[in-house]
Every structure is written in C-alpha cells, then in structure tokens.
Design a protein around this motif. Structure first.
Motif, PDB file in Angstrom:
ATOM      1  N   GLU A  90       0.885  -1.233  -0.047  1.00 31.75           N
ATOM      2  CA  GLU A  90       0.028  -0.015  -0.018  1.00 31.75           C
ATOM      3  C   GLU A  90       0.789   1.090  -0.148  1.00 31.75           C
ATOM      4  O   GLU A  90       1.722   1.449   0.900  1.00 31.75           O
ATOM      5  CB  GLU A  90      -0.823  -0.044   1.183  1.00 31.75           C
ATOM      6  N   THR A  92       1.113   5.522   0.363  1.00 32.46           N
ATOM      7  CA  THR A  92       0.264   6.580   0.896  1.00 32.46           C
ATOM      8  C   THR A  92       0.463   7.978   0.471  1.00 32.46           C
ATOM      9  O   THR A  92       1.557   7.934  -0.177  1.00 32.46           O
ATOM     10  CB  THR A  92       0.687   6.515   2.661  1.00 32.46           C
ATOM     11  N   ALA A 103       0.506   7.679  -7.499  1.00 32.20           N
ATOM     12  CA  ALA A 103      -0.043   6.481  -6.685  1.00 32.20           C
ATOM     13  C   ALA A 103      -0.608   5.318  -7.515  1.00 32.20           C
ATOM     14  O   ALA A 103      -0.572   4.395  -7.207  1.00 32.20           O
ATOM     15  CB  ALA A 103      -0.760   7.175  -5.565  1.00 32.20           C
ATOM     16  N   SER A 106       1.598   3.521  -9.371  1.00 35.83           N
ATOM     17  CA  SER A 106       2.741   3.065  -8.826  1.00 35.83           C
ATOM     18  C   SER A 106       2.842   1.581  -8.829  1.00 35.83           C
ATOM     19  O   SER A 106       4.115   0.909  -8.364  1.00 35.83           O
ATOM     20  CB  SER A 106       2.829   3.249  -7.158  1.00 35.83           C
ATOM     21  N   TRP A 111      -4.085   2.560  -2.437  1.00 37.27           N
ATOM     22  CA  TRP A 111      -3.249   3.721  -2.131  1.00 37.27           C
ATOM     23  C   TRP A 111      -4.215   4.347  -0.819  1.00 37.27           C
ATOM     24  O   TRP A 111      -5.581   4.484  -1.177  1.00 37.27           O
ATOM     25  CB  TRP A 111      -3.768   4.654  -3.392  1.00 37.27           C
TER      26      TRP A 111
END
Length: 529
Positions: A90, A92, A103, A106, A111
């Motif tokens: 995950e 952030t 994000a 990524s 996210w």
C-alpha cells in the motif's frame, strides 16, 4: 458556488471546480451527518479527557472488563471485497493531483488517499482533494504542469485501489457551518467522497473504502459504524458496501482492538499498525509520569518490547477475527548517494519482519519502495492474496507487556533534542505552507513526526529529564536550541523562510507550555487561511 441548503454556510472562498463538489445536495448530506451525530462526537471527545485522567490516576491502562464477553465471543468480521483481498503493498500520500496519479500508477495494490496527516487542511486542499477523488474514481484524472509535463493514468498497470483517510474526530472544519457551528471535519471528508463516489465505485466493481485515524475507543468505532449505516441508507447503498481499516495509533485503542473490530464488523477491513502516531500517543497518554519516558525518537525501533507486543497483538487479533492486519510505514525516499543502499537494506528488513510476523501487507511512502515491499511479502505470501488464515494462536500479550515502555533501550541525548526541534520546525514550515507530506532528511514525513518531536520535548521538560551529557532539559535549553535551529534554517540554501518565524513560535507553544496541547495541528489550523 451553487445554492446552499438552509442552515448551512460555506465560508471558504472559490476553488476551481468547487461548485461540482459543494452542491446543495452534497452539503445537505454533510449537514445531515452533522445534525445526526455531531453531539455524540462532542461527548466522545469529552470522554477522552475523562479516560486520560483515569489512566493518569491509575498509572496504567488495561483491557476492559465490561467487554470481556466480546473478546471471549465467537464472531468474525465480514469477508473482504475481492478488489482489496490482496493488500500486500500500500502506498500513502495526500490527494493532490500529481501524487494521486503517481500513486495509482505505482503498482501498489492500495493507495491511502490522505485527507488527514499528510494534508494541510487549507480550504483549497480540502475541496481540490475531493475534485481529484471524483476524477480518479472515474479514471479521468490528468495533469499538465506549468513546465509542460503531463501526468495521466497508465494503461499497462493495475491501478491502486483508493482508501480515503478522513480527518480524525478531534478536528472541525471552520469553513463550513451547520446551524452556526463548524461541522466535524470527518463528516466533510467522508461525506463528500461518499456522496459523490459511492455508487460510481460500486458500479465499477469496487466500493467506498476508508482508513479511520486517531480513534481511542470502541465507542468511537461504534459512531463510525452508525455513520456508515446512516449514509448507506440515505443514498440507497447496500449495507456493508463501506469498508474501513482502523489505524491503531493511540495507546488506549491498543487495549480495545477486538472491540473496535466488533463494532465495525459489517464494515471492517481490518487494522493497521500506525507506528509513529502510536509513539506520540504513548507519550501523550502518560506525559506526566516518569515511568513512560522514551529515549531519542530515532532509537525507538519496532523491536522495542512494548512495540513488539503491540504489533504481535494486532496480527493475532485481526486474524483471529478474519480481518486484515496491515503493517507500518517505510518513509525513506530513495536517493542517488552512498546512503541509499543502507536505507534500502533497512526497508527490506522492516518489511521482511512484518511479512514474517503475519501482516497481510504494509505501507510505503514512495513509489521507489513498492518493489521492495512486494519482494518481501511475495516471499511469504506467494500466490495467496493474504495470510489471514495464519491465526498466530501462540501469541498471548498482556497489558503489562503493552505498557513496558521503561524497558525500551536507548539514550536521551542533546543530539536527540536538537533533531526533534529541527524536524519539528521543518515540518511545521511545510504544513503552514500547504504541504502536509514533507520530504525531510530523505524521509517522507507527516504530522505524526512533528507530534512525536514536540511531545517528547514536553515530556522531558516537565519530568526534569537529565540527558546523557549531563544537560537538564529546561525551557531555556529548549528555547536556546530553537533559536539555533532558526538561525541555521535561515542560513540554509533554498529553505523557505516565509513561515519560519511562525513555525518556531508554534513549536515553542506546543513543546514548552504548561498545558499540553492535544494536537499541534489545532493551533496550527488557526494560523492558515
């Protein structure tokens, strides 16, 4: 902006495309949350003060006797939705447009779209964050910078699923009044996202998923559950569509993990080990006691006995109840200098430990760390989406183990004091300038960093701590270090000094004052807009 409902005032200025978000219907929905639940929120905040006074008098926290039947009962949380069954990595970050696109691109599975600690709640940020959420849910988010660089969602990667983190229960949104009072900020952040995007997300095979910060009790979780039930009924959304992961980042909440899961069981997506805020809460809860004084922040690792007890209990609790256990943040920012290899080795070790302990996934702050997190969790999970079935039956954690702060190795040093002042002031400068996710000394920091820094100094000061070099922590010493820090930052090439004076004053206020300020972002909020 469009017409406002009766009893609602919007005091913030115009924000680009804000009229698409702050519609009459959306504001009516938010006002409905405030009128239905605002008084309960107020009661729960008052209860926090009462409980801290009780903990101070007893010198400890403990598991609740009145909820023993829940801990000993046979129950499970709802099974996870398919699109978040695998959460091994995950990422952030705040909801600004560039970071949102990066994000989603990524490669991370989830996210955390942060409207809380990584986001300065400038009115523009509050509203534009919702615009960005609206667009990314519909896969129509793009950005061209003034320099001509273009960002858009890639077609060759599976986009991260957004979990939105609203502000904590303690925060009010001063730019929206309902019946003459500022609305609870969590109702703004949750309510606008849910109103505009819940049905769209469901139609796309996902759902309205959230991270819930700063809770201190199962009663606060019960309030969130009631908010979810109300919101789903109001908009005709199926019960259980909302899923929420709770950050266990306060000391009191660590003693109510099972009860928190139980309250949210229809809407639960597990628990997260919010390690930095947890340290802040440890200090805050027992700030007047010399039995809970921590060494320099950077020497408190996840292998400290009380932190080890906390994470072991979290995994055991979650998997016992069929819930996700999500690990803590790797905040390093990859660099091209000689320190990078050692930093990446630490990230590997951290994620390897979490995967080995039974966590189902973990956090990173930078896209460059996504492959490392995948490597360590892939090694343990293989083709399995998670390891919820690993129930860690061998784990048994006592209250005394959670409270064993005094057993933490490390020293209290003048270097630690200077580092706390430096990073705290740097962060507040960034926050006041509108950036709540600040790159400081190759780490991505949010408000928790400044909270730990100033609260540790407050604790050392008010407990007459003597540092290893023989220096006694006094208000004069803290002010001397602050003055040196300000001088150094003013001389540092490229450092933005516009908000430096205010940041130094604010840090002194929250680190030295006789009365401990619960959250530094509250007085800081009065300094913006």
């Amino acid at each position: 902006m469009s017409e406002t409902p009766a009893g609602v005032q919007v005091l913030g200025g115009a924000v680009e495309r804000g009229d698409e978000i702050l519609t009459k219907e959306a504001l009516e929905f938010v006002a409905g949350l405030q009128r239905a639940f605002g008084a309960r929120r107020d009661e729960l905040l008052a209860r926090r003060k009462e409980r801290r006074a009780e903990a101070t008098a007893k010198g400890r926290l403990d598991f609740l006797e009145e909820t023993r039947h829940i801990r000993e009962g046979d129950w499970q949380v709802a099974a996870p939705p398919a699109d978040i069954a695998d959460r091994r990595v995950e990422i952030t970050g705040p909801t600004d447009r560039k970071m949102a696109i990066n994000a989603l691109n990524s490669g991370a599975r989830v996210w955390l779209a942060d409207l809380e600690d990584a986001n300065t709640p400038h009115w523009r940020n509050v509203v534009s964050g919702q615009v960005n959420l609206y667009d990314l849910v519909r896969k129509q988010i793009e950005l061209t910078t003034p320099e001509g660089k273009h960002y858009k969602l890639r077609d060759d990667v599976k986009h991260a699923v957004p979990l939105v983190r609203p502000r904590g229960w303690h925060f009010d949104e001063k730019h929206i009044l309902v019946d003459g009072k500022p609305v609870v900020a969590a109702f703004v952040d949750f309510g606008l996202h849910f109103f505009h995007n819940a049905k769209e997300l469901i139609s796309r095979g996902s759902g309205p998923y959230f991270y819930l910060p700063k809770m201190e009790s199962h009663l606060e979780a019960r309030l969130w559950n009631d908010v979810f039930t109300h919101a789903q009924q109001e908009l005709g959304v199926q019960h259980g569509s909302v899923r929420a992961t709770v950050l266990i980042e306060t000391y009191p909440a660590a003693f109510e993990m099972e009860e928190i899961l139980y309250e949210l069981r229809d809407h639960s997506a597990g628990l997260n080990a919010g390690r930095w805020d947890y340290l802040f809460s440890v200090i805050k809860t027992f700030r007047d006691s010399d039995k809970y004084i921590l060494p320099d922040r950077n020497s408190v690792t996840m292998t400290a006995p009380f932190m080890r007890a906390y994470t072991e209990l979290l995994v055991r609790t979650c998997h016992k109840r069929g819930a996700f256990a999500i690990g803590g943040m790797a905040a390093f920012i990859p660099t091209k200098d000689e320190s990078n290899a050692a930093a990446m080795d630490k990230v590997h070790a951290d994620k390897k430990r979490e995967a080995g302990d039974g966590f189902d996934g973990s956090w990173v702050a930078h896209p460059g760390l996504v492959p490392i997190c995948f490597e360590e969790f892939d090694a343990v999970l293989g083709d399995k989406p998670n390891q919820i079935d690993r129930t860690r039956d061998e784990v048994s954690v006592t209250a005394d183990q959670l409270l064993s702060v005094a057993d933490t190795p490390g020293e209290k040093t003048i270097e630690g004091l200077r580092a706390a002042v430096d990073v705290g002031v740097r962060y507040i400068v960034s926050w006041l300038g509108g950036n709540g996710a600040a790159a400081i000394h190759n780490l991505m920091e949010d408000a928790a960093t400044a909270e730990i820094s100033r609260s540790q100094i407050w604790q050392w000061l008010h407990n007459n701590v003597v540092l290893t070099g023989g220096e006694r922590v006094t208000a004069d010493l803290v002010r001397e270090v602050l003055a040196d820090t300000e001088k150094q930052l003013r001389a540092e090439h490229g450092f933005p000094v516009d908000n430096l004076g205010r940041a130094v004053e604010l840090f002194e206020q929250v680190a030295v004052a006789d009365e401990f300020v619960d959250f530094l972002t509250l007085p800081a909020y009065e300094e913006i807009d």
